[in-house]
Design a protein around this motif. Structure first.
Motif, short mmCIF file in Angstrom:
data_model
loop_
_atom_site.label_atom_id
_atom_site.label_comp_id
_atom_site.label_asym_id
_atom_site.label_seq_id
_atom_site.Cartn_x
_atom_site.Cartn_y
_atom_site.Cartn_z
N PHE A 140 75.38 131.63 -36.64
CA PHE A 140 75.59 130.24 -35.18
C PHE A 140 77.00 129.75 -36.23
N LEU A 141 77.77 129.26 -34.60
CA LEU A 141 78.65 128.37 -35.22
C LEU A 141 77.87 126.74 -35.11
N SER A 142 78.03 126.22 -35.71
CA SER A 142 77.65 124.44 -35.88
C SER A 142 78.40 123.74 -34.72
N PRO A 143 77.83 122.87 -33.88
CA PRO A 143 78.39 122.96 -32.63
C PRO A 143 79.41 121.96 -33.00
N ALA A 144 79.83 121.48 -33.75
CA ALA A 144 81.51 120.25 -34.40
C ALA A 144 82.42 121.75 -34.11
N ARG A 145 82.04 122.89 -34.96
CA ARG A 145 83.15 123.59 -35.21
C ARG A 145 82.90 124.85 -33.85
N SER A 146 82.39 124.35 -33.18
CA SER A 146 82.55 125.14 -31.57
C SER A 146 83.24 124.21 -30.39
N MET A 147 82.40 122.47 -31.25
CA MET A 147 84.18 121.80 -29.91
C MET A 147 85.55 121.96 -30.43
N GLU A 148 85.58 121.91 -32.27
CA GLU A 148 87.12 122.15 -32.34
C GLU A 148 87.86 123.95 -32.14
N LEU A 149 86.82 124.41 -31.77
CA LEU A 149 87.16 125.60 -31.34
C LEU A 149 87.89 125.84 -29.80
N SER A 230 76.72 127.38 -21.63
CA SER A 230 76.45 127.95 -20.39
C SER A 230 76.96 127.08 -19.35
N ASP A 231 76.92 127.08 -18.49
CA ASP A 231 76.87 126.64 -17.41
C ASP A 231 76.17 125.45 -17.01
N SER A 232 75.26 125.20 -18.07
CA SER A 232 74.79 123.46 -17.55
C SER A 232 75.85 122.96 -19.23
N ASP A 233 76.52 123.80 -19.54
CA ASP A 233 77.93 122.92 -20.48
C ASP A 233 78.75 122.23 -19.73
N VAL A 234 79.35 122.36 -18.92
CA VAL A 234 80.27 121.68 -17.93
C VAL A 234 79.47 120.82 -17.22
N ARG A 235 80.56 119.68 -16.72
CA ARG A 235 80.30 118.89 -15.62
C ARG A 235 81.52 119.07 -14.77
N VAL A 260 79.21 121.74 -25.54
CA VAL A 260 78.00 122.32 -26.48
C VAL A 260 76.48 121.40 -27.06
N PRO A 261 75.47 122.44 -26.72
CA PRO A 261 74.22 121.45 -27.18
C PRO A 261 74.20 120.82 -28.98
N GLY A 262 74.57 119.44 -29.13
CA GLY A 262 74.38 118.70 -30.58
C GLY A 262 75.64 118.31 -30.79
#
Length: 280
Positions: A140-149, A230-235, A260-262
């Motif tokens: 899994f990707l870390s939350p920080a790396r996911s936000m960078e992407l 997921s849908d809950s990560d967007v608002r 994303v969570p975290g």
């Protein structure tokens, strides 16, 4: 001369010999010549009905290329020889094969996959031994790396096209032939009704639609495609968004946050809902 003719005919079986010993020579009827019956064996019948051919290709349930088999002449003439599956064997070559003892016949097991055989019984003591099972490792990707992407691959503006709802024109002028009281009641009734949205659309643009567009943008990169969203990560941040900010139902530009969570902080993008053109 008659006795010589009779003695010249010898018995051919034990029944005839037993009959000749019991009867007198003078009373014995003339023996009829025995008719010889020819019994054709199965192998001889196959040699008469089939011809020997040489396979030029591997043929399932028949044999490998280069082997010699017996084949129906009609099948050889109409199908196998025109398709270059087999070739005729000359008589001289056939005699040489018989002299050398070469096996002539089809192999019905060639190219056939057999079912799996039953496994042998396992020793119960072996089953009682505990074996180490390696856990499945998910990268899994870390939350920080996911936000960078997400920051890199998600464009600043995400655009959607929807059909506008045409609003009926409201006649606010004075109607002739009515009293002032009727006009007042009509105006009050119109004021109590909720005003329709001027830019209302058929359907809506939901967070699920935004997630689908974001995932399609991330799919162009192998690492970015591993981002879990997921849908809950967007608002939606716009006040006109319904409920908890899960959808909008009008034309315009709206702010949306993705987190994303975290992750420590979300990213904010613009969702633009434009009117769909007739040719789209």
């Amino acid at each position: 001369m008659a006795s010589l003719g009779r003695t010249a005919v010898l018995p051919h079986c034990t029944a005839c010999t037993r009959q000749m010993t019991r009867l007198r020579w003078g009373e014995m009827p003339p023996l009829q010549p025995l008719q010889q019956i020819r019994c054709i064996s199965k192998a001889a019948k196959e040699e008469e009905r089939y011809i020997v051919v040489k396979l030029l290709k591997d043929k399932r349930r028949w044999g490998r290329a280069g082997s010699y088999i017996r084949l129906n002449p009609g099948r050889m003439r109409n199908r196998w020889f025109p398709q270059r599956i087999a070739d005729y064997v000359p008589v001289t070559t056939l005699k040489e094969l018989k002299a050398k003892g070469v096996t002539i016949g089809r192999d019905p097991e060639f190219g056939v996959e057999h079912a799996l055989q039953e496994e042998p019984e396992i020793d119960p003591e072996f089953l009682q031994q505990k074996h180490h099972v390696r856990p499945v490792e998910l990268d899994f990707l870390s939350p920080a790396r996911s936000m960078e992407l997400l920051t890199t691959f998600v464009p600043p503006t995400i655009e959607f096209a929807r059909q506008r709802i045409e609003q009926d024109k409201v006649d606010t002028g004075r109607r002739y032939g009515t009293s002032d009281a009727a006009d007042i009641l009509t105006a009050a009734a119109m004021a109590s009704k909720p005003k329709p949205l001027t830019n209302a659309i058929y359907g809506s643009v939901s967070t699920a639609d935004v997630v689908a567009v974001v995932k399609s943008a991330l799919a162009h990169n192998d690492e970015a495609a591993r981002v879990v969203l997921s849908d809950s990560d967007v608002r939606f941040l716009d006040p006109s968004a319904e409920g908890d900010g899960s959808r909008v139902k009008q034309l315009g530009s709206f702010k949306v946050e993705i987190k994303v969570p975290g992750a420590e902080a979300p990213i904010v993008r613009t969702v633009r809902v434009r009117e769909r053109k007739p040719d789209e």
